[in-house]
Write a protein that holds these residues in place. Sequence first.
Motif, short mmCIF file in Angstrom:
data_model
loop_
_atom_site.label_atom_id
_atom_site.label_comp_id
_atom_site.label_asym_id
_atom_site.label_seq_id
_atom_site.Cartn_x
_atom_site.Cartn_y
_atom_site.Cartn_z
N ASP A 1 0.72 -1.30 -0.18
CA ASP A 1 0.18 0.02 0.00
C ASP A 1 0.86 1.34 -0.04
O ASP A 1 0.64 2.21 -0.94
CB ASP A 1 -0.74 -0.07 1.45
CG ASP A 1 -2.09 -0.92 1.17
OD1 ASP A 1 -2.34 -1.04 -0.09
OD2 ASP A 1 -2.71 -1.25 2.27
N LEU B 1 2.78 1.68 -3.25
CA LEU B 1 2.15 1.84 -4.12
C LEU B 1 1.70 3.48 -4.24
O LEU B 1 1.51 4.23 -5.25
CB LEU B 1 0.62 1.01 -4.34
CG LEU B 1 -0.12 1.02 -5.55
CD1 LEU B 1 0.42 0.73 -6.74
CD2 LEU B 1 -1.47 0.07 -5.19
N VAL C 1 -6.92 -1.35 -6.50
CA VAL C 1 -6.22 -1.97 -5.39
C VAL C 1 -7.44 -3.05 -5.03
O VAL C 1 -8.50 -3.14 -5.47
CB VAL C 1 -6.03 -1.13 -4.37
CG1 VAL C 1 -4.94 -0.12 -4.45
CG2 VAL C 1 -7.22 -0.42 -3.93
N SER D 1 -6.78 -3.35 1.05
CA SER D 1 -5.79 -2.10 1.09
C SER D 1 -6.26 -1.17 2.23
O SER D 1 -7.42 -1.02 2.45
CB SER D 1 -5.94 -1.17 -0.29
OG SER D 1 -5.02 -1.71 -1.22
N THR E 1 -11.61 -0.51 -6.42
CA THR E 1 -11.32 -1.76 -5.72
C THR E 1 -11.89 -3.00 -6.01
O THR E 1 -13.20 -3.09 -6.52
CB THR E 1 -12.21 -1.55 -4.24
OG1 THR E 1 -11.79 -0.25 -3.53
CG2 THR E 1 -11.87 -2.38 -3.10
N VAL F 1 -6.91 -7.45 -9.84
CA VAL F 1 -6.34 -6.00 -9.82
C VAL F 1 -6.28 -5.86 -11.45
O VAL F 1 -6.32 -4.80 -12.10
CB VAL F 1 -5.11 -6.01 -9.38
CG1 VAL F 1 -4.41 -4.68 -9.43
CG2 VAL F 1 -5.45 -5.85 -7.72
N GLY G 1 -1.57 -0.66 -10.32
CA GLY G 1 -2.51 -1.20 -9.41
C GLY G 1 -1.44 -2.23 -8.72
O GLY G 1 -0.50 -2.27 -8.77
N GLU H 1 -1.57 -4.94 -4.49
CA GLU H 1 -1.76 -5.41 -3.45
C GLU H 1 -1.16 -4.91 -2.25
O GLU H 1 0.05 -4.67 -2.17
CB GLU H 1 -2.05 -6.93 -3.54
CG GLU H 1 -3.16 -7.46 -4.58
CD GLU H 1 -3.17 -8.97 -4.36
OE1 GLU H 1 -4.18 -9.22 -3.74
OE2 GLU H 1 -2.32 -9.57 -4.74
N GLN H 2 -1.76 -4.74 -0.90
CA GLN H 2 -1.18 -4.87 0.22
C GLN H 2 -0.01 -5.59 0.49
O GLN H 2 1.05 -5.57 1.03
CB GLN H 2 -1.96 -4.87 1.31
CG GLN H 2 -1.35 -4.62 2.71
CD GLN H 2 -2.74 -4.47 3.84
OE1 GLN H 2 -2.90 -5.45 4.37
NE2 GLN H 2 -3.05 -3.44 4.18
#
Length: 445
Positions: free
Chosen positions: A262, A265, A284, A288, A305, A313, A325, A327-328
Motif C-alpha cells: 500500500d 503503491l 487495489v 488495502s 477496488t 487487479v 495497481g 495489493e497490500q
Amino acid sequence: MARLFGTDGVRGPAGTVLTAELALRLGRAAVLGGVAPDPERLARPRLLVVRDTRESGPMLEAAFAAGAAASGADVHLAGVLPTPGAALLVRSLGFDLAAVVSASHNPFADNGIKLFGPDGRKLPDALEERVAALVEEESPDGAWGTDIGQVTPLLGATEDHLRALDERFADLDLRGRRIALDCAHGATARVAPEAFRRRGAEVVVIGDAPDGRNINAGVGSTHPEALQRLVVEQGCELGFAFDGDGDRLLAVDHEGRASDGDELLALIALHLRESGRLAGGVAVTVMSNYGFHAAMDAAGIEVATTPVGDRHVMAALAERGWNLGGEQSGHLIETGFVPSGDGVAAALLVLEALAGDRLGDRRAMERLPQVLVNVPVADRDGAMADAGLATAVAAADAALAGRGRVLVRASGTEQLVRVMAEAPTEDEARAVVDGLVAAVPGRVA
C-alpha cells in the motif's frame, strides 16, 4: 470436485497434491484447452516454462513439458526465472502460452503451476475452467500421443529479462547508493542484484544462495526481519525484499521500518501522476488500508477496488485502461512494463519515485491501525448470509465512516470468516473487531 485453480494457479504440497501425474495432465490440458485456437496456424503451438528454485521444480517442469509435448506443442524450458520474466517473454518472443512452476511465498514443500496467455496475463477464469475440465478427462480429443512436439532449453532468458529492465530504467542512476536486497533464496537471486549493479548501486545481498529447500525460509517479503537487521547493520540507504517467485515487494527504510505494498503503491502513484504518466487511477483490492484511500482522495486520484488477487487487479486495469495497481501484500503492477507484479521493476520504480530522497522521509500515506481476526465457523457461506451479522457490519461501518472501515469476508479456501477493522487507534479497531466476531454465527472452537 473442488476448483482446481485457485487465485494463483494450481497449488499444493509437491508429490502428494501437486504430483508429477497431475503436472503431466495439466501440460496436456493446457495445450488442448488453454491455447487459443487459430485455424491459420501452420506450426505447432509454442509454450514457455519457467520455475523457481524449489527442489520439486525440475520434476514438475519435466512432467508438465512432457504432457504439453505429447499434445503436440513445442516446449521451451527457460529454467529459473522470476514470474514476471515469463509474462515478459511470452509476449516478446511470441509464445502461445507460458507456465510458471512456483508456489510464490509458500514454503519449499509446496509448489504450483500458473498459466499465462500470449498477452502476458494470467488465463481468464473461462479458460482455466476449460483446462481444469480437460485434466479430469481420461481420453481427451487432440494429438495425445500422435503428433509429438519437441522439448528444448531456452537459453538467455535471464539476460532477456535484464535487458527489458535496462531499457525501462535506462535513466535511473544509482551510483554511490548502498542498497540491501533479500532475494528469498528464490527466482530473483540472479536477476535482482545484477539489475541494481547495472544501475551503479553498491548492493548488499542476502537470500541469494538457493539450495532447493531454503526458499522463503526466514527470508523474503514474508519475513522482513532479516532485511531490517541487515539495512541497519550495514548502513544501507534502504532495502528491498522479494518473494520466492519475484512478483512481490516489500521495502525497508534506513532505520529498519518496513513499508508494504500500500505504502509503496501510494508513493509510485503520486510519482507517476506528477510526471504525467499515470493513466486514470489506481486499482487495489479490498485489503488495502484506509489510509491509502484517504491519501489518494486527497491527491484527487481515483481508486477502483477489487476482490483479493492480483488477477482481479489486472482485470480492473484492463477494463478501465489504467496502468497502475497492486495489493497490500506487495504485488505492484505497472502495465507499461509488464501486466504482472514484478518485484524488481517495482523496486527500481520506487527508487525512481524517491529521486534521491530517503524512503523514511517520504510518507505518501498514513497507515491506520488494522486488526484482523480469522473466525473458524461450521459454514462460512451460511455465516456470511446471516442477517444479524450484516446488521452488525453495517452499524460498525457507519460508526467509522470517514475515520476507518470494516471488512468481513469468507475465506476462499478454509471454513473461516475473516473480520477486519481499521480505525484511528488500535484499541478502537480491536473493540470493533471483538464486537463483530461475537456477531458471527456458527463459530467453532
